[in-house]
Design an enzyme around this catalytic site. Structure first.
Site, PDB file in Angstrom:
ATOM      1  N   GLY A   1      31.004  29.696  50.528  1.00 19.82           N
ATOM      2  CA  GLY A   1      31.562  30.042  49.529  1.00 19.82           C
ATOM      3  C   GLY A   1      32.286  31.203  49.201  1.00 19.82           C
ATOM      4  O   GLY A   1      32.778  31.567  48.236  1.00 19.82           O
ATOM      5  N   GLN A   2      32.180  31.987  50.408  1.00 19.67           N
ATOM      6  CA  GLN A   2      32.928  33.525  50.239  1.00 19.67           C
ATOM      7  C   GLN A   2      34.368  33.008  50.144  1.00 19.67           C
ATOM      8  O   GLN A   2      34.959  32.784  50.668  1.00 19.67           O
ATOM      9  CB  GLN A   2      32.646  34.298  51.628  1.00 19.67           C
ATOM     10  N   THR A   3      34.789  33.836  48.943  1.00 20.50           N
ATOM     11  CA  THR A   3      36.553  33.683  48.757  1.00 20.50           C
ATOM     12  C   THR A   3      37.079  34.919  49.139  1.00 20.50           C
ATOM     13  O   THR A   3      38.438  35.016  49.182  1.00 20.50           O
ATOM     14  CB  THR A   3      36.710  33.075  47.290  1.00 20.50           C
ATOM     15  N   VAL A   4      36.378  36.069  48.831  1.00 20.52           N
ATOM     16  CA  VAL A   4      37.097  37.511  49.341  1.00 20.52           C
ATOM     17  C   VAL A   4      36.346  37.818  50.466  1.00 20.52           C
ATOM     18  O   VAL A   4      35.155  38.235  50.366  1.00 20.52           O
ATOM     19  CB  VAL A   4      37.086  38.461  48.194  1.00 20.52           C
TER      20      VAL A   4
ATOM     21  N   HIS B   1      30.074  41.311  49.705  1.00 20.05           N
ATOM     22  CA  HIS B   1      29.855  41.790  48.238  1.00 20.05           C
ATOM     23  C   HIS B   1      28.436  41.127  47.931  1.00 20.05           C
ATOM     24  O   HIS B   1      28.266  40.126  48.485  1.00 20.05           O
ATOM     25  CB  HIS B   1      30.731  41.656  47.305  1.00 20.05           C
TER      26      HIS B   1
ATOM     27  N   HIS C   1      26.445  39.770  44.906  1.00 17.95           N
ATOM     28  CA  HIS C   1      26.234  39.534  43.343  1.00 17.95           C
ATOM     29  C   HIS C   1      24.670  39.797  42.911  1.00 17.95           C
ATOM     30  O   HIS C   1      23.859  39.412  43.386  1.00 17.95           O
ATOM     31  CB  HIS C   1      26.420  38.139  43.185  1.00 17.95           C
TER      32      HIS C   1
END
Length: 136
Positions: free
Chosen positions: A96-99, A103, A105
């Site tokens: 699900g990593q979009t960028v 990072h 959360h």
């Protein structure tokens, strides 16, 4: 989705001196509020170096990010007094990593009437999350 350093939204923040979104920082990373928060205070802990995977971080970077995680939690405790936290990393597109810039959360959780929080991060795969009720 592929970002090079110059097109990466997190690198743009890291490259700016005194960017207005940065709440805390150290030599290797910084903290911002998530642009699409799951809850009030949802924060991101981000390395300054453009790196896609948590597993590509140096030991010094990992330690610095964990220090920022502690600092961010203390700040959120003071500001919002959440009941608990979810801490998560989406590492790779299938997760699900979009960028594609690692990072962490930090998601404050609050007691909510009628909401059963059991399963926590297991809900990223909804059909596997509820293992306690006997439902299949």
């Amino acid at each position: 989705m592929t970002y090079e350093h110059e097109n990466c939204p997190f690198c743009q923040i890291a490259d700016a001196n005194n960017h207005h979104r940065v709440l805390e920082h150290n030599d290797h990373g910084f903290v911002i509020r998530d642009g699409f928060p799951v809850s009030e205070g949802h924060s991101l802990i981000i390395p300054k170096r453009h790196v896609q995977s948590f597993f590509e971080l140096t030991p010094a970077e990992r330690n610095a990010l964990l220090e920022l995680l502690e600092t961010a939690k203390a700040d959120l405790d003071r500001e919002y007094s959440p009941a608990a936290y979810n801490i998560g990393i989406n590492d790779g597109p299938a997760a699900g990593q979009t960028v594609p810039h690692v990072h962490i959360h930090l998601i404050p959780r609050f007691d909510e009437a009628g909401v059963d929080p059991r399963g926590g991060v297991r809900w990223v795969v909804p059909e596997k999350a509820d293992y306690w009720s006997g439902r299949k």
